[in-house]
Scaffold this motif. Structure first.
Motif, PDB file in Angstrom:
ATOM      1  N   ALA A 123      -2.325  -2.938  -3.391  1.00 22.61           N
ATOM      2  CA  ALA A 123      -0.750  -2.595  -3.156  1.00 22.61           C
ATOM      3  C   ALA A 123      -0.136  -3.343  -2.315  1.00 22.61           C
ATOM      4  O   ALA A 123       0.827  -3.596  -1.871  1.00 22.61           O
ATOM      5  N   GLU A 126       0.746  -9.535  -2.795  1.00 23.14           N
ATOM      6  CA  GLU A 126       1.994 -10.082  -3.218  1.00 23.14           C
ATOM      7  C   GLU A 126       2.165  -9.963  -4.727  1.00 23.14           C
ATOM      8  O   GLU A 126       3.027  -9.690  -5.425  1.00 23.14           O
ATOM      9  N   GLY A 128       0.034  -8.408  -7.059  1.00 19.03           N
ATOM     10  CA  GLY A 128      -0.265  -6.935  -7.561  1.00 19.03           C
ATOM     11  C   GLY A 128      -1.550  -7.076  -8.571  1.00 19.03           C
ATOM     12  O   GLY A 128      -2.433  -7.911  -8.322  1.00 19.03           O
ATOM     13  N   TYR A 145       6.399  -1.650  -9.766  1.00 18.45           N
ATOM     14  CA  TYR A 145       6.124  -1.775  -8.583  1.00 18.45           C
ATOM     15  C   TYR A 145       7.308  -1.254  -7.632  1.00 18.45           C
ATOM     16  O   TYR A 145       8.468  -1.492  -7.987  1.00 18.45           O
ATOM     17  N   ASP A 147       8.751  -0.830  -3.502  1.00 16.88           N
ATOM     18  CA  ASP A 147       8.825  -1.267  -2.051  1.00 16.88           C
ATOM     19  C   ASP A 147       8.303  -0.222  -1.342  1.00 16.88           C
ATOM     20  O   ASP A 147       9.010   0.619  -1.452  1.00 16.88           O
ATOM     21  N   TYR A 148       7.702  -0.519  -0.281  1.00 17.82           N
ATOM     22  CA  TYR A 148       7.313   0.502   0.967  1.00 17.82           C
ATOM     23  C   TYR A 148       8.811   0.867   1.573  1.00 17.82           C
ATOM     24  O   TYR A 148       9.341  -0.065   1.969  1.00 17.82           O
ATOM     25  N   ARG A 174       3.961  -0.334  -3.222  1.00 21.32           N
ATOM     26  CA  ARG A 174       3.726  -1.078  -2.256  1.00 21.32           C
ATOM     27  C   ARG A 174       3.252  -0.744  -0.878  1.00 21.32           C
ATOM     28  O   ARG A 174       3.912   0.093  -0.402  1.00 21.32           O
ATOM     29  N   ASN A 175       2.003  -1.171  -0.326  1.00 17.40           N
ATOM     30  CA  ASN A 175       1.445  -0.795   0.918  1.00 17.40           C
ATOM     31  C   ASN A 175       1.237   0.710   1.058  1.00 17.40           C
ATOM     32  O   ASN A 175       1.428   1.232   2.158  1.00 17.40           O
TER      33      ASN A 175
END
Length: 262
Positions: A123, A126, A128, A145, A147-148, A174-175
Motif C-alpha cells: 500500500a 507507488e 501497487g 486504489y 488515496d490516504y 494507500r498508506n
C-alpha cells in the motif's frame, strides 16, 4: 487471557439465517487470527444481514479477534446505531468504511479490512500490486486504489472510497492496508488470504533486488478469468476449489477454536 462472556441471548433470538451468518463471520475472525492477519483490537470484518433494514454485524470494539464469538458480534444500522443491547462499542473507522460499502454494493455482503505487514508495504508502493505471480493475477485489472485521507473518521470520505472501489472485489488503501468484499464471508476471507499472500510474494521478490519477470498482459488477463471463474476458453474449469477450501477452513476452525460458534 480474560474470558469474555458470550451474549448467548443474541444467538437464541436470531433467525436461523442470522445464526448461520454470525457463526460464519465469527469463524472468519478466528481464521484471521490463525493466519496472523490481526492488528490487536483494530481492523474489522462485517457481514450484512438479510432484510431491507441494512443491518450488519461487526466486531465488538475492544475485543481481540480470538475473543469474538457468534453471539458477541454487534448488530448496527447504517447510521452506526446498535440494533440490540450490547456492552461493547463499535470502532468508528470500522463504521465509516463498512457502512459506506454495504450501502453502495448489494453484492458486498461481507467486508474485510486488514493492516498486515505485507499489505501495508504494498500500500506504500507507488506501483501497487504487480502481476508477478499466479496468485496476484487473480486481482489483475480487478483491484481498486484509494488515496490516504487520514484515519477513516470523516463521513465525507465514504463517497470517494466507494468510487475507488467501484465494482472490484478488493481495494488497496494507500498508506493504510487491504480491503476485500464478498457475497459471503468465505469469499471475502479467501480473497483476503490470497491478496495478502500476493503482497507477501511481491515484498519477497522485490527485496532480492533483481529484475522481475512480468507475463504478457493477455496471459495475466486469462489467468484472472481462470481464477475468478469467468473463463470458458480453457479445456477444463475448476468451479469447486474455493468451496472445498472453505470447507477445509471450517474444519480447521473447529479444531483450533471450537468456541467461535457460541
Amino acid at each position: 487471557m480474560t474470558e469474555v462472556a458470550p451474549f448467548t441471548e443474541h444467538l437464541v433470538k436470531a433467525t436461523a439465517e442470522e445464526q448461520r451468518l454470525r457463526r460464519e463471520l465469527a469463524a472468519v475472525y478466528r481464521l484471521v487470527v490463525h493466519f496472523r492477519m490481526t492488528d490487536l483490537i483494530f481492523t474489522h470484518i462485517s457481514v450484512r444481514l438479510p432484510g431491507p433494514e441494512h443491518h450488519f454485524l461487526i466486531n465488538p470494539y475492544g475485543l481481540l479477534f480470538e475473543e469474538i464469538t457468534a453471539s458477541n458480534l454487534v448488530k448496527i444500522d447504517l447510521s452506526g446505531h446498535p440494533v440490540e443491547e450490547n456492552p461493547h462499542p463499535v470502532n468508528p473507522a470500522g463504521f465509516v468504511i463498512h457502512s459506506a460499502i454495504h450501502a453502495a454494493r448489494p453484492d458486498a455482503q461481507c467486508v474485510l479490512h486488514t493492516h498486515t505487514k505485507a499489505g501495508c508495504a504494498i500500500a506504500a508502493q507507488e506501483h501497487g500490486l504487480l502481476p508477478i505471480n499466479q496468485i496476484s493475477m487473480e486481482f489483475y485489472g480487478r483491484l481498486g486504489y484509494h488515496d490516504y485521507e487520514g484515519v477513516a473518521l470523516n463521513l465525507a470520505e465514504q463517497q470517494r472510497l466507494v468510487a475507488d472501489l467501484g465494482d472490484h472485489p478488493a481495494i488497496i488503501l494507500r498508506n493504510h492496508g487491504l480491503l476485500t468484499v464478498g457475497e459471503t464471508p468465505a469469499q471475502a476471507f479467501l480473497r483476503m488470504y490470497y491478496l495478502d499472500k500476493a503482497c507477501e510474494i511481491q515484498t519477497t521478490a522485490t527485496a532480492a533486488g533483481t529484475e522481475l519477470i512480468t507475463p504478457d498482459p493477455d496471459i495475466c488477463e486469462l489467468t484472472a478469468r481462470q481464477l475468478t471463474g469467468d473463463d470458458d476458453s480453457s479445456d477444463h474449469q475448476d468451479d469447486q476449489g474455493y468451496d472445498l477450501a472453505w470447507a477445509a477452513l471450517l474444519r480447521l476452525v473447529e479444531r483450533i477454536a471450537p468456541d467461535y460458534k457460541h
